[in-house]
Design a protein around this motif. Structure first.
Motif, short mmCIF file in Angstrom:
data_model
loop_
_atom_site.label_atom_id
_atom_site.label_comp_id
_atom_site.label_asym_id
_atom_site.label_seq_id
_atom_site.Cartn_x
_atom_site.Cartn_y
_atom_site.Cartn_z
N LEU A 1 0.71 -1.26 -0.29
CA LEU A 1 0.09 -0.19 0.26
C LEU A 1 1.34 1.16 0.27
CD1 LEU A 1 -2.70 -0.94 2.71
CD2 LEU A 1 -2.42 -0.89 0.61
N VAL A 2 0.06 2.47 -0.64
CA VAL A 2 1.14 3.65 -0.60
C VAL A 2 0.45 4.71 -0.96
CG1 VAL A 2 3.31 2.31 -2.48
CG2 VAL A 2 1.67 3.74 -3.34
N THR A 3 0.74 5.82 0.08
CA THR A 3 -0.14 7.02 -0.59
C THR A 3 1.15 7.95 -1.10
OG1 THR A 3 1.26 7.74 1.73
CG2 THR A 3 -1.16 6.84 2.38
N TYR A 4 0.29 8.33 -2.11
CA TYR A 4 1.05 9.41 -2.96
C TYR A 4 -0.19 11.05 -3.43
CZ TYR A 4 1.98 11.44 -7.63
OH TYR A 4 3.00 12.42 -8.54
N THR A 5 1.10 11.74 -2.75
CA THR A 5 0.16 13.16 -3.26
C THR A 5 0.77 13.92 -4.77
OG1 THR A 5 0.02 13.50 -0.78
CG2 THR A 5 0.16 15.55 -1.91
N PRO A 6 0.38 13.78 -4.78
CA PRO A 6 1.04 14.51 -6.11
C PRO A 6 1.81 15.80 -6.24
CG PRO A 6 -1.31 13.62 -7.18
CD PRO A 6 -0.67 14.16 -5.54
N GLU A 7 3.14 15.83 -6.51
CA GLU A 7 3.37 17.55 -6.73
C GLU A 7 4.01 17.97 -7.79
OE1 GLU A 7 6.19 16.76 -3.47
OE2 GLU A 7 4.82 16.63 -1.53
N ALA A 8 5.08 17.41 -8.38
CA ALA A 8 6.15 17.84 -9.22
C ALA A 8 5.61 16.42 -10.38
CB ALA A 8 7.47 18.14 -9.18
N ALA A 9 6.37 16.95 -11.64
CA ALA A 9 5.87 15.40 -12.18
C ALA A 9 6.64 14.46 -11.87
CB ALA A 9 6.71 15.38 -14.19
N PRO A 10 6.32 13.49 -11.76
CA PRO A 10 7.37 12.13 -11.23
C PRO A 10 8.10 11.80 -11.96
CG PRO A 10 5.24 11.63 -11.29
CD PRO A 10 4.78 12.98 -12.04
N GLY A 11 9.56 11.33 -12.26
CA GLY A 11 10.45 10.55 -12.34
C GLY A 11 10.39 9.97 -12.59
N PRO A 12 11.05 8.77 -14.09
CA PRO A 12 10.88 7.67 -14.36
C PRO A 12 10.56 5.96 -13.51
CG PRO A 12 12.67 8.38 -15.35
CD PRO A 12 12.09 9.51 -14.76
N CYS A 13 11.25 6.33 -12.59
CA CYS A 13 11.32 5.13 -11.86
C CYS A 13 9.72 5.28 -10.60
CB CYS A 13 12.24 5.31 -10.51
SG CYS A 13 13.98 4.18 -11.51
N LEU A 14 10.00 6.73 -10.39
CA LEU A 14 8.29 6.66 -9.84
C LEU A 14 6.65 6.61 -10.65
CD1 LEU A 14 6.74 7.33 -7.40
CD2 LEU A 14 6.87 9.23 -7.61
N GLN A 15 7.02 7.18 -12.52
CA GLN A 15 6.63 7.29 -12.29
C GLN A 15 5.70 5.96 -13.48
OE1 GLN A 15 4.03 9.45 -14.51
NE2 GLN A 15 3.08 7.33 -14.27
N ARG A 16 6.84 4.87 -13.45
CA ARG A 16 6.78 2.73 -13.42
C ARG A 16 5.77 2.01 -12.44
NH1 ARG A 16 11.53 -1.63 -12.67
NH2 ARG A 16 9.44 -3.33 -13.80
N LEU A 17 6.56 2.57 -10.97
CA LEU A 17 5.65 2.36 -10.07
C LEU A 17 3.95 2.76 -10.01
CD1 LEU A 17 5.74 0.85 -7.30
CD2 LEU A 17 6.64 3.07 -6.28
N LEU A 18 4.02 4.26 -9.85
CA LEU A 18 2.43 4.54 -10.00
C LEU A 18 1.81 3.74 -11.39
CD1 LEU A 18 3.25 8.20 -9.72
CD2 LEU A 18 2.17 6.20 -7.76
N ASP A 19 2.15 3.12 -12.55
CA ASP A 19 2.06 2.26 -13.39
C ASP A 19 1.05 1.12 -13.13
OD1 ASP A 19 1.88 4.91 -15.37
OD2 ASP A 19 3.56 4.02 -16.20
N THR A 20 2.57 0.44 -12.13
CA THR A 20 2.06 -0.55 -12.02
C THR A 20 1.03 -0.57 -11.27
OG1 THR A 20 4.33 -0.63 -12.20
CG2 THR A 20 3.39 -2.91 -10.64
N LEU A 21 0.62 0.10 -10.03
CA LEU A 21 -0.14 0.24 -9.14
C LEU A 21 -1.15 0.87 -9.32
CD1 LEU A 21 2.20 0.97 -5.84
CD2 LEU A 21 0.68 -1.03 -6.79
N ALA A 22 -1.24 1.09 -10.79
CA ALA A 22 -2.77 2.09 -10.86
C ALA A 22 -3.45 1.56 -11.71
CB ALA A 22 -2.46 2.71 -12.40
N ALA A 23 -3.48 -0.09 -11.51
CA ALA A 23 -4.70 -1.38 -11.26
C ALA A 23 -5.63 -1.68 -10.34
CB ALA A 23 -4.32 -2.41 -12.39
#
Length: 192
Positions: free
Chosen positions: A35-57
């Motif tokens: 479980l992660v909490t994420y508060t959008p601030e700036a554009a995520p870097g590539p590693c974070l974006q990959r993690l968010l994409d993985t967890l998006a489903a």
């Protein structure tokens, strides 16, 4: 990997190598309870974006607490610890509940949980929690909006007329040529 879920708060604050490690963990153990909490601030870097994409489903968007004040009462029930022997359960007056519902909660549910914990641990009185026991920012409500120059001038004129009339609102309204209801409405609007 089974067991209790791993909770990572504010995943956006992780260093890129730590985020890459999480991505690797999810690649090798796709069923890990994460479980992660994420508060959008700036554009995520590539590693974070990959993690968010993985967890998006399997993600859930939860609005900030200030956007759902109707949840406060139910959250209080969940956040308030059960009664301890010799101590009455923590309950709330209607006035205190209304103050809690008006507060903007910049710290979200964490701020509410800290408030409940502080009241539970430091409270000396019995009976329901009263509004006067709440911290100043919660008790006083949200800061009033900034007044325009015209509103400041009108407020100053009303306060001066009140002073000249000894605080008598009926005489003040008559002196200003407005109805008492209008005077009360303006005073409420210029509060603070």
């Amino acid at each position: 990997m089974k067991g209790r879920p791993l909770l990572i708060r504010h995943v956006e604050r992780l260093a890129p190598p730590d985020t890459a490690t999480l991505n690797s963990l999810l690649d090798t153990h796709p069923g890990v309870p994460l479980l992660v909490t994420y508060t959008p601030e700036a554009a995520p870097g590539p590693c974070l974006q990959r993690l968010l994409d993985t967890l998006a489903a399997r993600s859930v968007s939860l609005p900030a607490l200030r956007e759902r004040p109707d949840d406060i009462r139910e959250l209080l029930t969940s956040l308030t610890p059960g009664p301890t022997p010799g101590q009455p359960p923590l309950t709330w007056t209607l006035d205190a509940l209304r103050a809690l519902e008006r507060h903007p909660w910049p710290g979200n549910i964490t701020e509410l949980a800290h408030l409940v914990r502080a009241l539970t641990e430091g409270r000396r009185s019995t009976g329901p929690v009263r509004r006067t026991e709440l911290p100043d920012p919660v008790r006083e409500g949200p800061a009033p909006r900034p007044l325009t120059p015209m509103e400041r001038a009108e407020r100053a004129a009303i306060l001066e007329a009140l002073r000249l009339n000894g605080g008598n609102k009926a005489r003040t309204a008559a002196a200003l040529g407005i109805g008492r209801a209008t005077l009360y409405r303006k005073l409420r609007g210029y509060r603070g």
